[in-house]
Write a protein that holds these residues in place. Structure first.
Motif, PDB file in Angstrom:
ATOM      1  N   ILE A 136       0.772  -1.173   0.675  1.00 43.22           N
ATOM      2  CA  ILE A 136       0.022   0.299  -0.058  1.00 43.22           C
ATOM      3  C   ILE A 136       0.599   1.568  -0.170  1.00 43.22           C
ATOM      4  O   ILE A 136       0.971   2.267  -1.162  1.00 43.22           O
ATOM      5  N   ALA A 155     -10.264   1.050  18.625  1.00 47.42           N
ATOM      6  CA  ALA A 155      -9.779   1.436  17.400  1.00 47.42           C
ATOM      7  C   ALA A 155      -9.987   2.889  17.775  1.00 47.42           C
ATOM      8  O   ALA A 155     -10.887   3.288  18.542  1.00 47.42           O
ATOM      9  N   ASP A 186     -10.276   6.384  15.938  1.00 47.89           N
ATOM     10  CA  ASP A 186     -10.251   7.006  14.866  1.00 47.89           C
ATOM     11  C   ASP A 186     -10.601   8.998  14.407  1.00 47.89           C
ATOM     12  O   ASP A 186     -10.560   8.985  15.404  1.00 47.89           O
ATOM     13  N   VAL A 187      -9.679   8.955  13.412  1.00 48.94           N
ATOM     14  CA  VAL A 187      -9.913  10.538  12.732  1.00 48.94           C
ATOM     15  C   VAL A 187      -9.935  10.310  11.910  1.00 48.94           C
ATOM     16  O   VAL A 187      -9.703   8.859  11.184  1.00 48.94           O
ATOM     17  N   THR A 188     -10.249  10.746  11.232  1.00 52.32           N
ATOM     18  CA  THR A 188     -10.295  11.635   9.633  1.00 52.32           C
ATOM     19  C   THR A 188      -9.067  12.158   8.910  1.00 52.32           C
ATOM     20  O   THR A 188      -8.325  12.846   9.657  1.00 52.32           O
ATOM     21  N   ASP A 191      -8.416  13.994   6.596  1.00 51.76           N
ATOM     22  CA  ASP A 191      -8.345  15.349   6.932  1.00 51.76           C
ATOM     23  C   ASP A 191      -7.354  16.143   7.993  1.00 51.76           C
ATOM     24  O   ASP A 191      -6.665  17.022   8.040  1.00 51.76           O
ATOM     25  N   SER A 201      -3.660   8.477  -0.820  1.00 50.48           N
ATOM     26  CA  SER A 201      -4.576   7.697  -1.058  1.00 50.48           C
ATOM     27  C   SER A 201      -4.029   7.072   0.624  1.00 50.48           C
ATOM     28  O   SER A 201      -4.459   5.492   1.072  1.00 50.48           O
ATOM     29  N   GLY A 260      -6.218   6.179   4.160  1.00 46.49           N
ATOM     30  CA  GLY A 260      -7.675   5.789   3.670  1.00 46.49           C
ATOM     31  C   GLY A 260      -7.202   4.315   3.806  1.00 46.49           C
ATOM     32  O   GLY A 260      -8.033   3.859   4.610  1.00 46.49           O
ATOM     33  N   ALA A 261      -5.989   3.856   2.593  1.00 48.22           N
ATOM     34  CA  ALA A 261      -6.341   3.123   2.784  1.00 48.22           C
ATOM     35  C   ALA A 261      -5.536   1.764   4.240  1.00 48.22           C
ATOM     36  O   ALA A 261      -5.990   1.236   4.509  1.00 48.22           O
ATOM     37  N   ARG A 293      -6.682   3.749   7.223  1.00 47.73           N
ATOM     38  CA  ARG A 293      -7.249   3.708   7.905  1.00 47.73           C
ATOM     39  C   ARG A 293      -8.783   1.915   8.014  1.00 47.73           C
ATOM     40  O   ARG A 293      -8.690   1.996   8.477  1.00 47.73           O
ATOM     41  N   GLU A 294      -8.615   2.307   6.219  1.00 48.14           N
ATOM     42  CA  GLU A 294      -9.436   0.842   6.369  1.00 48.14           C
ATOM     43  C   GLU A 294      -9.494  -0.250   6.696  1.00 48.14           C
ATOM     44  O   GLU A 294      -9.730  -1.266   7.683  1.00 48.14           O
ATOM     45  N   LEU A 295      -7.810  -0.335   6.554  1.00 47.09           N
ATOM     46  CA  LEU A 295      -7.118  -1.441   7.205  1.00 47.09           C
ATOM     47  C   LEU A 295      -7.724  -1.913   8.702  1.00 47.09           C
ATOM     48  O   LEU A 295      -7.780  -2.955   9.276  1.00 47.09           O
ATOM     49  N   LEU A 349      -9.277  -0.407  10.793  1.00 48.60           N
ATOM     50  CA  LEU A 349     -11.324  -0.617  10.763  1.00 48.60           C
ATOM     51  C   LEU A 349     -11.214  -1.868  10.478  1.00 48.60           C
ATOM     52  O   LEU A 349     -11.515  -2.520  11.806  1.00 48.60           O
ATOM     53  N   ARG A 350     -10.666  -2.897   9.346  1.00 44.44           N
ATOM     54  CA  ARG A 350     -11.390  -4.486   9.943  1.00 44.44           C
ATOM     55  C   ARG A 350     -10.476  -4.570  10.666  1.00 44.44           C
ATOM     56  O   ARG A 350     -11.142  -5.908  10.903  1.00 44.44           O
ATOM     57  N   ALA A 362      -9.773  -4.518  13.360  1.00 41.43           N
ATOM     58  CA  ALA A 362     -10.463  -3.892  14.773  1.00 41.43           C
ATOM     59  C   ALA A 362     -12.026  -4.943  14.821  1.00 41.43           C
ATOM     60  O   ALA A 362     -12.003  -5.495  15.711  1.00 41.43           O
TER      61      ALA A 362
END
Lengths: 383, 367
Positions: A144, A166, A168-170, A172, A200, A203-204, A206-208, A210-211, A213
């Motif tokens: 990635i 988890a 989390d924060v955006t 941005d 990107s 984002g990638a 972050r998705e990883l 979340l998944r 967790a």
């Protein structure tokens, strides 16, 4: 995962994020304050001294165990003073940065080893880490981000955790923090923006996270059900067919060779086995006694790979066999293996000429077994 | 890869993009704080962000707030300006007209899921939010998984709680930003216990909260994945592999398709991933072979796969290209049963596929 001895052992809680600055340490300290208010005996056992101002503020009001000082190459480094924490015996110890590598001269190489000592002594530990430090994700992270993360934590350590949170924060908001200088010193910001914090990537990652967790939460549900029986009704549709799935339990066999892609193969095999709730075995086949067909470097590589597999709690086997692919296949059939994991090998043409492309040969002769040729994610250029 | 090679965007994504672009023209952004249950701390996180923005000089107002407020929350709210909600005997509603007259930069709305009193401007509060966004006002809002329409039944099955106040999932997917507020289930229970009557909360409920938590994490991952895809399209860069598992089953009339589809379905479920199935149309297929393929396609669709017929003289290249477009992480293909003269000349197709797919796992299935 839960045995009688565990009652004496401290609980582990991991705050999982996807990058520096998402607020893991801040969240851990905030929860530490809340626990202290409720009467728990909480200490900060290790806290990055060059932390962000907001975070330093959050650490105030909590007792801190002084860090140990270690001399290395005429410089002084600070590490957690594990002995001092043991003497202090808090009920909860907050330890920042689980993946940290201690400076040479420390008792343990890795901070997670120090954490084991605290847990063994019955102290509850709360700690922080990013998703990119999970050992089995190392190759995916490289794919990635194009960055090879050196400091990793074995999956087994994370699996010990009673809780994963988890944080989390955006992206941005994270980039704003970065540009305001709240995460790194100004001279580091530019480097960060072209590295992990690039486009990107966030984002990638972050998705990883979340998944991951969600996966950790899911595993803990299964453990819960195994220990407490299945009287709890399940709601998710995807669990409806679970008994049927368990009957056809998969067994994954990883074919170990001297090729450097084997480490990646082991990580991928472990990860797939975890998700499929499958058994995982690893096999090395040697052709001549004392491995004389291998160069000393190759022999060393094989031993390293076998050790690595055992560290990831994979059962390893070493067998003799003139015909390597046949030996792997026979072993797989005898052991009810459902899937063989092989790595795509380097130097394809040359190795094919000397007849050592085992991966393709195994695919060719495996007419009754599934074979997964694992992509070498480490050799792909990341976007 | 050039942008023109990328698959056509779905209508939903175009709509999402159009909405986002329209809002962006005015600089308005929608940020949603998602929690898996009451007591995770959504309101606190949101109001704390509102407070920080206010301190940084942004013009922030609060247009709706939860009826019961803890001391911490009240302290945060007091620092911010309130546009008083309209109060009917029935329920509260945002005073949309007043907010539009006031034109703040950022408007805080807690919670998002609420039905407006009859005779209001909009039946639902989330529609009020759309009005604010269209008028250039950014919105910070919070929502509980229970109130997402598509999750309502699942959540009800867990909690026994019914709700008539829901928002569509598409509204969440259209948000510029979504943040999950995650806490361990025991802490959530502890806070709930403090808020509600101190009943003995059993492990039974903790197990169920854990399921809600998993759903909320996966929903957020889904939103992030959609954003990532938009980003990739907007910037015309190579798709990012690896964050999300995507399985591609290659169907042929002579493969053991049922086993491949079944395994694909199981993998999709276990990894919470996506499943795709393709067939490369080759000339000279018999009627019987075509019927078999149709049967396999139906089975794949039933297993939740997105199906596609590819047309190409070169099946391997077509599969590889499709796999790259869809960011596939694992390809399922049947073992080559018998070597034909063609294979001997061009090389075994399975081996060709393995050599052509760098960065993707290839799983070869026996017949």
């Amino acid at each position: 995962m839960t045995t009688a001895d565990d009652t004496q052992r401290g609980k582990l809680k991991v705050y999982l994020g996807y990058a520096a600055g998402v607020g893991k340490t801040f969240q851990m300290l905030a929860d530490g304050h809340a626990a202290a208010q409720r009467g728990a005996d909480v200490v900060v056992a290790y806290f990055e001294p060059h932390a962000r101002p907001d975070t330093i503020g959050q650490a105030q009001g909590l007792e801190t165990v002084p860090h140990g000082k270690i001399e290395y190459r005429r410089k002084t480094f600070e590490e957690m003073d594990t002995e001092a924490v043991l003497r202090r015996r808090p009920s909860i110890a907050l330890v920042d940065e689980l993946a940290h590598t201690n400076v040479p001269g420390s008792v343990h190489t890795k901070r997670w080893e120090d954490v084991q000592v605290l847990l063994d002594a019955g102290i509850e530990v709360w700690t922080t880490m990013n998703v990119q430090h999970i050992e089995s994700l190392n190759d995916q992270i490289w794919q990635i981000t194009g960055i090879r993360v050196r400091e990793t934590v074995p999956d087994g350590i994370i699996r010990q955790a009673a809780e994963i949170v988890a944080v989390d924060v955006t992206p941005d908001a994270l980039l704003n923090r970065l540009k305001r200088g709240a995460i790194y010193k100004p001279e580091m910001v530019e480097k960060a923006l072209t590295g992990f914090f690039k486009g990107s990537n966030l984002g990638a990652l972050r998705e990883l996270a979340l998944r991951q967790a969600a996966h950790e939460v899911d595993i803990r549900q299964s453990v819960y059900d195994e220990t407490r029986g299945n009287e709890v009704p399940r709601i998710s549709e995807r669990r409806a067919g679970e008994t049927a799935v368990d009957q056809s339990k998969e067994r994954i066999l990883i074919h170990i060779t001297a090729d450097s892609a084997t480490a990646m193969l082991i990580r991928r095999g472990r990860r797939v086995a975890d998700f499929l709730h499958a058994d995982c075995l690893a096999l090395f086949v040697y052709r001549t006694p004392d491995f004389t067909d291998l160069t000393p470097t190759e022999r060393e590589a094989v031993e390293k790979h076998l050790r690595f597999a055992r560290n990831l709690r994979i059962e390893t086997q070493v067998l003799a066999g003139q015909d390597v692919p046949r030996t792997v296949m026979d072993f797989a059939r005898r052991n009810q293996v459902s899937q063989i994991f092989v790595a795509r090998v380097q130097g394809r043409l040359l190795e094919r000429l000397v007849g050592r492309n085992y991966a393709e040969e195994i695919v060719r002769i495996a007419s009754d077994l599934q074979v997964t040729v694992v992509a070498d994610r480490s050799r792909i250029q990341a976007s | 890869m050039r942008v023109s090679d990328l698959p056509r965007p779905s209508p939903e994504r175009l709509l999402r993009q159009a909405q986002a672009e329209e809002n962006k023209r005015w600089g308005a952004r929608l940020k949603i704080f998602l929690g898996y249950a009451p007591g995770v701390g959504k309101s606190y996180r949101m109001l704390d962000e509102a407070r920080r923005r206010h301190e940084r000089g942004e013009d922030v107002v609060v247009a709706a707030m939860q009826a019961q407020q803890s001391g911490d929350l009240l302290a945060l709210v007091r620092k911010l300006e309130l546009v008083p909600p309209l109060q009917t005997s029935e329920r509260q509603a945002i005073d949309v007209e007043a907010v539009l007259r006031r034109i703040p930069q950022v408007c805080v709305i807690d919670p998002l899921a609420a039905r407006n009193p009859t005779g209001s401007r909009n039946p639902h509060r989330w529609q009020d939010v759309q009005d604010l966004l269209r008028n250039g006002i950014s919105v910070l809002t919070s929502v509980n998984l229970l109130h997402v329409e598509e999750y309502k039944e699942k959540v009800q099955a867990i909690t026994g709680k019914d709700t008539t106040e829901t928002i569509p999932k598409s509204f969440l997917l259209a948000a510029d930003d979504i943040v999950i507020v995650d806490v361990p289930t025991d802490l959530c229970l502890w806070r709930l216990g403090e808020k509600l009557t101190p009943t003995g909360i059993s492990n039974f409920q903790e197990r169920q909260l854990s399921e809600l938590r998993e759903l909320a994490l996966l929903l957020t991952a889904e939103v992030v994945d959609a954003q990532l895809e938009s980003y990739v399209h907007a910037h015309g860069i190579e798709p990012v592999f690896g964050a999300h598992e995507r399985f591609l089953v290659c169907l042929t009339p002579h493969s053991n398709a049922p086993a491949m589809i079944e395994s694909g379905e199981r993998n999709k479920e276990r990894f919470q991933g996506e499943l795709y199935a393709v067939y490369v149309c080759e000339p000279g297929r018999s009627r019987r072979e075509r019927a078999t393929i149709r049967k396999y396609f139906d089975a794949a669709k039933k297993a939740g796969a997105a199906t596609k017929v590819l047309e190409s003289d070169d099946p391997i290249s077509a599969i590889v290209e499709y796999a790259r477009q869809k960011r596939i992480t694992q390809i399922f293909i049947g073992h080559s049963a018998h070597n034909t003269w063609r294979d001997r000349f061009f090389g075994d197709p399975v081996l060709r596929l393995i050599r052509a797919t760098e960065g993707i796992d290839v799983r070869v299935f026996p017949h």
